[in-house]
Write a protein that holds these residues in place. Structure first.
Motif, PDB file in Angstrom:
ATOM      1  N   SER A 240       0.640  -2.505  12.118  1.00 32.74           N
ATOM      2  CA  SER A 240       0.550  -3.106  10.789  1.00 32.74           C
ATOM      3  C   SER A 240      -0.851  -3.662  10.570  1.00 32.74           C
ATOM      4  CB  SER A 240       1.585  -4.225  10.651  1.00 32.74           C
ATOM      5  OG  SER A 240       1.442  -4.903   9.417  1.00 32.74           O
ATOM      6  N   PHE A 271       7.929  -2.784   6.201  1.00 32.18           N
ATOM      7  CA  PHE A 271       6.479  -2.734   6.418  1.00 32.18           C
ATOM      8  C   PHE A 271       5.769  -1.880   5.376  1.00 32.18           C
ATOM      9  CE2 PHE A 271       7.352  -4.843  10.280  1.00 32.18           C
ATOM     10  CZ  PHE A 271       6.153  -5.369  10.748  1.00 32.18           C
ATOM     11  N   ALA A 274       2.141  -2.802   4.371  1.00 30.00           N
ATOM     12  CA  ALA A 274       1.056  -2.377   5.244  1.00 30.00           C
ATOM     13  C   ALA A 274       0.524  -1.014   4.796  1.00 30.00           C
ATOM     14  CB  ALA A 274       1.540  -2.308   6.689  1.00 30.00           C
ATOM     15  N   LEU A 333       4.733  -9.009   8.380  1.00 32.27           N
ATOM     16  CA  LEU A 333       3.788  -7.904   8.612  1.00 32.27           C
ATOM     17  C   LEU A 333       2.372  -8.383   8.905  1.00 32.27           C
ATOM     18  CD1 LEU A 333       1.827  -7.045   5.920  1.00 32.27           C
ATOM     19  CD2 LEU A 333       4.067  -6.602   4.971  1.00 32.27           C
TER      20      LEU A 333
END
Length: 385
Positions: A240, A271, A274, A333
């Protein structure tokens, strides 16, 4: 009358939530293509197609709750509260296990996650119960304890699935609404002590009973020292960081993420930010945070303007739910918080989450209509709002 009603809605909230949801749909496609083909051996647009269907259903739910008078939930709050307990109970009987948690109920083509809808139930219940008890809000035995019992039942049901992320969100939402209910600081302190004591008792029990797996417990250490185990518990967070650091200001371009090629697990769910950071850079991240902040701030402003205690607490609950969920996701994250699997509101892949969030914002828009109606009414009477 109907035409006048539609003129009173706050359409800025409507625009913000649909911009965010449509942007999320695009990013689900971008972030899930590789995962769909390589890990699940399905078509590249598999997750995109499912999210698109969820968005259609969520849009219907949004416009239904936008039109329904929010006071209807006040009349039904006991039924809603009882129904949420039953629904969570069904998870233990006919629930589907995925990701080490028995949190879903399979409905054939659609997997329902009751915990997402229970968050709205908790908001409605607390808003109703505290607004009813405004005249004796500081009576600890009759006004303060009954809501706490309900929250503890809901929290325990979700916690032992185990779905730690949703359980924590429910507890935090309850705290915000309780702080906003009008009770004095002494009773709030007692509630925090009781809640903290209950949590201190539940967590060791959960660990001893195996309700929290070793993998889930390891996430706490990995959040603050991921490089101690870069190929194990720290793998997801490190990748990440790489995705976030690769994006710069404008990103590497939509669809051009490298981390989604098997390096970043769950790239389309918790996530996804990211991937947004990698592909669209600070500009993409800023766009999402700006729209989320706008919706949350609008919710709190509506709560302040609403003269109905139920409507005010309802708006506070919905705004805090979206804000807290966004903060927990972004905290995970970036390594500020442990990874709990909490999706980014309106953006991450997940039908139940999107459906529940869109329905809740529909309620918020309905409250805006009521607030604007009251403002116009006072204006016509020559009274300053």
């Amino acid at each position: 009358m109907l035409k006048r009603m539609f003129q009173l809605y706050d359409y800025s909230i409507v625009v913000a939530v649909f911009l965010l949801s449509l942007f999320g749909l695009i990013m689900v496609y971008s972030s899930s293509m590789v995962v769909a083909v390589s890990r699940f051996e399905v078509d590249a647009d598999f997750f995109f197609a499912k999210q698109r269907m969820s968005l259609i259903l969520a849009t219907v739910a949004f416009f239904v709750t936008m039109v329904l008078p929010y006071r209807l939930y006040f009349r039904l709050f006991k039924l809603i509260a009882f129904g949420s307990i039953i629904l969570l109970g069904l998870v233990y009987v006919i629930g589907k296990t995925a990701g080490n948690a028995q949190s879903w109920i399979s409905l054939g083509l659609y997997n329902l996650q009751p915990g997402e809808f229970v968050k709205i139930s908790v908001i409605i219940y607390l808003a109703a119960i505290y607004s009813k008890k405004q005249t004796y809000i500081n009576d600890f035995g009759t006004a303060v304890l009954p809501p706490l019992v309900f929250i503890l039942i809901i929290f325990a049901q979700v916690f032992f699935q185990p779905d730690l992320g949703t359980a924590v969100l429910i507890a935090m939402i309850a705290v915000v609404i309780t702080f906003s209910s009008g009770m004095n600081i002494m009773n709030i302190g007692k509630l925090l002590l009781l809640g903290g004591g209950a949590l201190a008792a539940i967590i060791p029990l959960a660990i001893n009973a195996g309700a929290l797996s070793d993998e889930q417990l390891s996430r706490f250490g990995a959040a603050y020292n991921p490089f101690s185990d870069p190929l194990g518990d720290g793998h997801q967070l490190i990748n990440s960081y790489i995705a976030i650091g690769s994006g710069g200001v404008t990103g590497v371009g939509l669809g051009n993420s490298n981390q989604k090629y098997g390096f970043l697990p769950e790239s389309h769910t918790d996530f996804i930010m990211a991937v947004i950071s990698e592909e669209l850079g600070i500009l993409g991240v800023g766009f999402v945070i700006l729209l989320l902040s706008f919706i949350v701030i609008k919710g709190f402003l509506l709560a302040r303007k609403c003269h109905d205690p139920f409507g005010s607490l309802l708006a506070i609950g919905i705004a805090s739910m979206i804000g807290i969920q966004a903060c927990v996701n972004l905290g995970a994250l970036t390594g500020l918080l442990p990874i709990t699997g909490v999706p980014l509101p309106f953006v991450s892949y997940g039908g139940s989450s999107l459906l529940a969030l869109m329905a809740s914002v529909g309620i918020l828009v309905n409250i805006s209509m009521f607030v604007n109606y009251q403002k116009d009414k006072l204006k016509n009477q020559g009274i300053a709002a």
